[in-house]
Design a protein around this motif. Structure first.
Motif, PDB file in Angstrom:
ATOM      1  N   SER A 290      58.905  66.033  49.006  1.00 31.42           N
ATOM      2  CA  SER A 290      59.686  65.128  48.208  1.00 31.42           C
ATOM      3  C   SER A 290      60.344  66.065  46.942  1.00 31.42           C
ATOM      4  O   SER A 290      59.894  67.075  46.353  1.00 31.42           O
ATOM      5  N   ASP A 291      61.359  65.610  46.317  1.00 28.95           N
ATOM      6  CA  ASP A 291      61.878  66.255  45.233  1.00 28.95           C
ATOM      7  C   ASP A 291      61.247  66.193  43.866  1.00 28.95           C
ATOM      8  O   ASP A 291      60.878  65.060  43.617  1.00 28.95           O
ATOM      9  N   SER A 292      60.743  67.228  43.395  1.00 32.36           N
ATOM     10  CA  SER A 292      60.003  67.144  42.127  1.00 32.36           C
ATOM     11  C   SER A 292      60.481  66.465  41.042  1.00 32.36           C
ATOM     12  O   SER A 292      59.869  65.977  40.156  1.00 32.36           O
ATOM     13  N   ASP A 293      61.757  66.231  41.106  1.00 23.74           N
ATOM     14  CA  ASP A 293      62.553  65.586  39.950  1.00 23.74           C
ATOM     15  C   ASP A 293      62.330  64.186  40.137  1.00 23.74           C
ATOM     16  O   ASP A 293      62.887  63.100  38.972  1.00 23.74           O
ATOM     17  N   GLU A 294      62.050  63.560  41.133  1.00 23.12           N
ATOM     18  CA  GLU A 294      62.258  62.085  41.432  1.00 23.12           C
ATOM     19  C   GLU A 294      60.688  61.471  41.055  1.00 23.12           C
ATOM     20  O   GLU A 294      59.675  62.025  41.355  1.00 23.12           O
ATOM     21  N   GLU A 295      60.731  60.441  40.373  1.00 22.32           N
ATOM     22  CA  GLU A 295      59.691  59.788  39.864  1.00 22.32           C
ATOM     23  C   GLU A 295      58.867  59.404  40.954  1.00 22.32           C
ATOM     24  O   GLU A 295      57.559  59.309  41.196  1.00 22.32           O
ATOM     25  N   THR A 296      59.356  58.867  42.216  1.00 17.91           N
ATOM     26  CA  THR A 296      58.801  58.200  43.249  1.00 17.91           C
ATOM     27  C   THR A 296      58.121  59.352  44.212  1.00 17.91           C
ATOM     28  O   THR A 296      57.195  59.066  45.078  1.00 17.91           O
ATOM     29  N   SER A 297      58.450  60.681  43.765  1.00 19.38           N
ATOM     30  CA  SER A 297      57.474  61.712  44.410  1.00 19.38           C
ATOM     31  C   SER A 297      56.114  61.948  43.922  1.00 19.38           C
ATOM     32  O   SER A 297      55.429  62.828  44.551  1.00 19.38           O
ATOM     33  N   LYS A 298      55.921  61.375  43.030  1.00 25.33           N
ATOM     34  CA  LYS A 298      54.591  61.722  42.475  1.00 25.33           C
ATOM     35  C   LYS A 298      53.286  60.950  43.351  1.00 25.33           C
ATOM     36  O   LYS A 298      53.454  60.265  43.881  1.00 25.33           O
ATOM     37  N   LYS A 299      52.311  61.837  43.252  1.00 23.72           N
ATOM     38  CA  LYS A 299      50.983  61.201  43.884  1.00 23.72           C
ATOM     39  C   LYS A 299      49.867  61.044  42.685  1.00 23.72           C
ATOM     40  O   LYS A 299      49.604  61.748  41.835  1.00 23.72           O
ATOM     41  N   TYR A 300      49.573  59.735  42.870  1.00 23.86           N
ATOM     42  CA  TYR A 300      48.222  59.411  42.074  1.00 23.86           C
ATOM     43  C   TYR A 300      47.025  59.244  42.889  1.00 23.86           C
ATOM     44  O   TYR A 300      47.067  59.093  43.903  1.00 23.86           O
ATOM     45  N   THR A 301      46.079  59.603  42.005  1.00 20.67           N
ATOM     46  CA  THR A 301      44.709  59.725  42.720  1.00 20.67           C
ATOM     47  C   THR A 301      43.846  58.619  42.046  1.00 20.67           C
ATOM     48  O   THR A 301      43.637  58.564  40.702  1.00 20.67           O
ATOM     49  N   PHE A 302      43.302  57.917  42.801  1.00 20.98           N
ATOM     50  CA  PHE A 302      42.297  56.611  41.971  1.00 20.98           C
ATOM     51  C   PHE A 302      40.952  56.747  42.557  1.00 20.98           C
ATOM     52  O   PHE A 302      40.858  56.970  43.591  1.00 20.98           O
ATOM     53  N   ASP A 303      40.277  56.345  41.608  1.00 17.66           N
ATOM     54  CA  ASP A 303      38.789  56.121  42.019  1.00 17.66           C
ATOM     55  C   ASP A 303      38.352  54.264  42.113  1.00 17.66           C
ATOM     56  O   ASP A 303      38.684  53.749  41.143  1.00 17.66           O
ATOM     57  N   ILE A 304      38.034  54.105  43.217  1.00 17.10           N
ATOM     58  CA  ILE A 304      38.000  52.494  43.314  1.00 17.10           C
ATOM     59  C   ILE A 304      36.512  52.218  43.560  1.00 17.10           C
ATOM     60  O   ILE A 304      35.584  52.757  44.388  1.00 17.10           O
ATOM     61  N   TYR A 305      35.911  51.508  42.408  1.00 19.00           N
ATOM     62  CA  TYR A 305      34.399  51.080  42.688  1.00 19.00           C
ATOM     63  C   TYR A 305      34.451  49.764  43.083  1.00 19.00           C
ATOM     64  O   TYR A 305      35.001  48.798  42.456  1.00 19.00           O
ATOM     65  N   SER A 306      33.817  49.216  44.070  1.00 22.32           N
ATOM     66  CA  SER A 306      33.759  48.379  44.750  1.00 22.32           C
ATOM     67  C   SER A 306      32.090  48.072  44.770  1.00 22.32           C
ATOM     68  O   SER A 306      31.367  48.373  45.220  1.00 22.32           O
ATOM     69  N   THR A 307      31.865  46.955  43.832  1.00 23.36           N
ATOM     70  CA  THR A 307      30.550  46.406  43.540  1.00 23.36           C
ATOM     71  C   THR A 307      30.287  44.957  44.152  1.00 23.36           C
ATOM     72  O   THR A 307      30.654  44.092  43.722  1.00 23.36           O
ATOM     73  N   SER A 308      29.274  44.865  45.246  1.00 22.83           N
ATOM     74  CA  SER A 308      28.948  43.668  45.593  1.00 22.83           C
ATOM     75  C   SER A 308      27.628  43.121  45.511  1.00 22.83           C
ATOM     76  O   SER A 308      26.697  44.190  45.250  1.00 22.83           O
ATOM     77  N   VAL A 309      27.295  42.095  45.345  1.00 25.20           N
ATOM     78  CA  VAL A 309      26.049  41.489  44.835  1.00 25.20           C
ATOM     79  C   VAL A 309      25.835  40.161  45.626  1.00 25.20           C
ATOM     80  O   VAL A 309      26.473  39.498  46.314  1.00 25.20           O
ATOM     81  N   LEU A 310      24.300  39.947  45.730  1.00 28.11           N
ATOM     82  CA  LEU A 310      23.730  38.745  46.427  1.00 28.11           C
ATOM     83  C   LEU A 310      23.119  37.713  45.547  1.00 28.11           C
ATOM     84  O   LEU A 310      21.825  38.053  45.057  1.00 28.11           O
ATOM     85  N   PRO A 311      23.578  37.148  44.576  1.00 27.55           N
ATOM     86  CA  PRO A 311      23.191  36.381  43.321  1.00 27.55           C
ATOM     87  C   PRO A 311      21.737  35.677  43.890  1.00 27.55           C
ATOM     88  O   PRO A 311      20.915  35.346  43.147  1.00 27.55           O
ATOM     89  N   ALA A 312      22.052  34.894  44.789  1.00 24.18           N
ATOM     90  CA  ALA A 312      20.928  34.086  45.139  1.00 24.18           C
ATOM     91  C   ALA A 312      19.615  34.653  45.391  1.00 24.18           C
ATOM     92  O   ALA A 312      18.438  34.168  45.247  1.00 24.18           O
ATOM     93  N   TYR A 313      19.544  36.016  45.888  1.00 28.12           N
ATOM     94  CA  TYR A 313      18.373  36.811  46.150  1.00 28.12           C
ATOM     95  C   TYR A 313      17.608  37.443  44.568  1.00 28.12           C
ATOM     96  O   TYR A 313      16.745  38.115  44.740  1.00 28.12           O
ATOM     97  N   GLY A 314      18.599  37.246  43.659  1.00 35.70           N
ATOM     98  CA  GLY A 314      18.010  37.740  42.475  1.00 35.70           C
ATOM     99  C   GLY A 314      17.597  36.587  41.487  1.00 35.70           C
ATOM    100  O   GLY A 314      17.740  35.319  41.895  1.00 35.70           O
ATOM    101  N   SER A 315      16.967  37.024  40.358  1.00 34.98           N
ATOM    102  CA  SER A 315      16.188  36.152  39.489  1.00 34.98           C
ATOM    103  C   SER A 315      17.083  36.026  38.114  1.00 34.98           C
ATOM    104  O   SER A 315      16.196  35.085  37.302  1.00 34.98           O
ATOM    105  N   ALA A 316      18.093  36.850  38.093  1.00 32.36           N
ATOM    106  CA  ALA A 316      18.705  36.535  36.888  1.00 32.36           C
ATOM    107  C   ALA A 316      19.462  35.589  36.661  1.00 32.36           C
ATOM    108  O   ALA A 316      20.127  34.721  37.642  1.00 32.36           O
ATOM    109  N   ARG A 317      20.201  34.970  35.483  1.00 34.34           N
ATOM    110  CA  ARG A 317      20.824  33.685  35.088  1.00 34.34           C
ATOM    111  C   ARG A 317      22.278  34.272  35.618  1.00 34.34           C
ATOM    112  O   ARG A 317      22.652  35.409  35.603  1.00 34.34           O
ATOM    113  N   ASP A 318      22.786  33.242  35.535  1.00 28.33           N
ATOM    114  CA  ASP A 318      24.416  33.389  35.950  1.00 28.33           C
ATOM    115  C   ASP A 318      25.155  34.047  35.101  1.00 28.33           C
ATOM    116  O   ASP A 318      26.038  35.181  35.288  1.00 28.33           O
ATOM    117  N   GLU A 319      24.971  33.806  33.805  1.00 31.05           N
ATOM    118  CA  GLU A 319      25.644  34.717  32.642  1.00 31.05           C
ATOM    119  C   GLU A 319      25.414  36.148  32.755  1.00 31.05           C
ATOM    120  O   GLU A 319      26.146  36.999  32.239  1.00 31.05           O
TER     121      GLU A 319
END
Length: 270
Positions: A176-205
């Motif tokens: 890609s042409d380096s002068d074009e903004e659309t040629s930029k490449k970004y790197t992202f970290d995606i943090y996906s945290t899943s929980v099972l609230p019913a199996y825990g003893s903590a309150r909802d808040e």
């Protein structure tokens, strides 16, 4: 009439020895039963723990798969526009000067995949967009990933291009042409945290309070907060490269479209 009976020497002692042996066998049988019950309980806990771990892993992985399919899908698709538009989780960085911002949102696959109006945007130690709907709430059925209301997944998007793409021209997309903004490449970290609230003893808040922490913080982050409050959780971290590459070649033939027979409306007559 009086009858005198005589017993062999040691018979009374033998009867006492038999009683002791029977009692020992009973105690041994009881010990075997207790051990078997405890082993069964341990096996059940291990099986349950393994099932919980699998469910949480699948829930976290489904988010990353959804993002990948949406980005690599048709550019005319609604999900692509949601992600790559100016209000999308990636378009927010591509189309604006927001490299240092962090986006938090609750994964709600049953409704709109992503809505900037339902997200939290953090900048530094503060929040420039602070929505109450940005974090999953265990009291709301719509925040669960399915109608069974078992798992919920919180996502954090962090732009790490400054550290990941620190080599020469590492931030540029190949071809890609380096002068074009659309040629930029970004790197992202995606943090996906899943929980099972019913199996825990903590309150909802408390669950929501843990979600509000920085997922990338290993000292006092989301996973530590969940563990401290005995909430089953699984975090999946994935680093992705996203490049919006635009091709500048519109025509297969060059020259007069009438002569070449090209029907491409983008071809110009010369």
């Amino acid at each position: 009439m009086k009858t005198n009976r005589s017993y062999p020497i040691g018979l009374s002692h033998q009867r006492g020895a038999v009683l002791i042996v029977v009692l020992l066998f009973l105690v041994l049988i009881m010990l075997i039963g207790v051990i078997a019950v405890r082993n069964s309980s341990t096996d059940l806990k291990l099986a349950t723990s393994d099932q919980i771990n699998t469910v949480l892993l699948q829930s976290s992985d489904s988010v990353n798969n959804k993002i990948e399919m949406s980005v690599n899908g048709l550019t005319t698709g609604d999900q692509y526009k949601q992600i790559m538009g100016i209000t999308g989780i990636f378009g927010y960085y591509f189309l604006g000067s927001n490299d240092e911002d962090i986006i938090d949102f609750c994964y709600r696959p049953r409704s709109s995949f992503f809505n900037i109006d339902n997200a939290v945007i953090r900048r530094g130690s503060g929040k420039i967009v602070n929505n109450t709907t940005g974090y999953c709430d265990t009291t709301k059925s719509t925040d669960y990933t399915s109608n069974r209301n078992t798992t919920m997944t919180q996502v954090m998007i962090k732009n790490v291009s400054a550290t990941a793409n620190n080599g020469d021209f590492a931030h540029m997309a190949l071809g890609s042409d380096s002068d074009e903004e659309t040629s930029k490449k970004y790197t992202f970290d995606i943090y996906s945290t899943s929980v099972l609230p019913a199996y825990g003893s903590a309150r909802d808040e408390k669950v929501k309070e843990c979600f509000e922490k920085n997922a990338s913080n290993n000292v006092d982050g989301v996973t530590k907060c969940m563990a401290d409050n005995s909430i089953p959780s699984k975090m999946l971290v994935e680093q992705v490269d996203v490049a919006n590459i635009q091709s500048s070649d519109y025509c297969t033939y060059f020259g007069n479209s009438a002569k070449t027979g090209s029907s491409n409306a983008l071809c110009r007559d010369s």
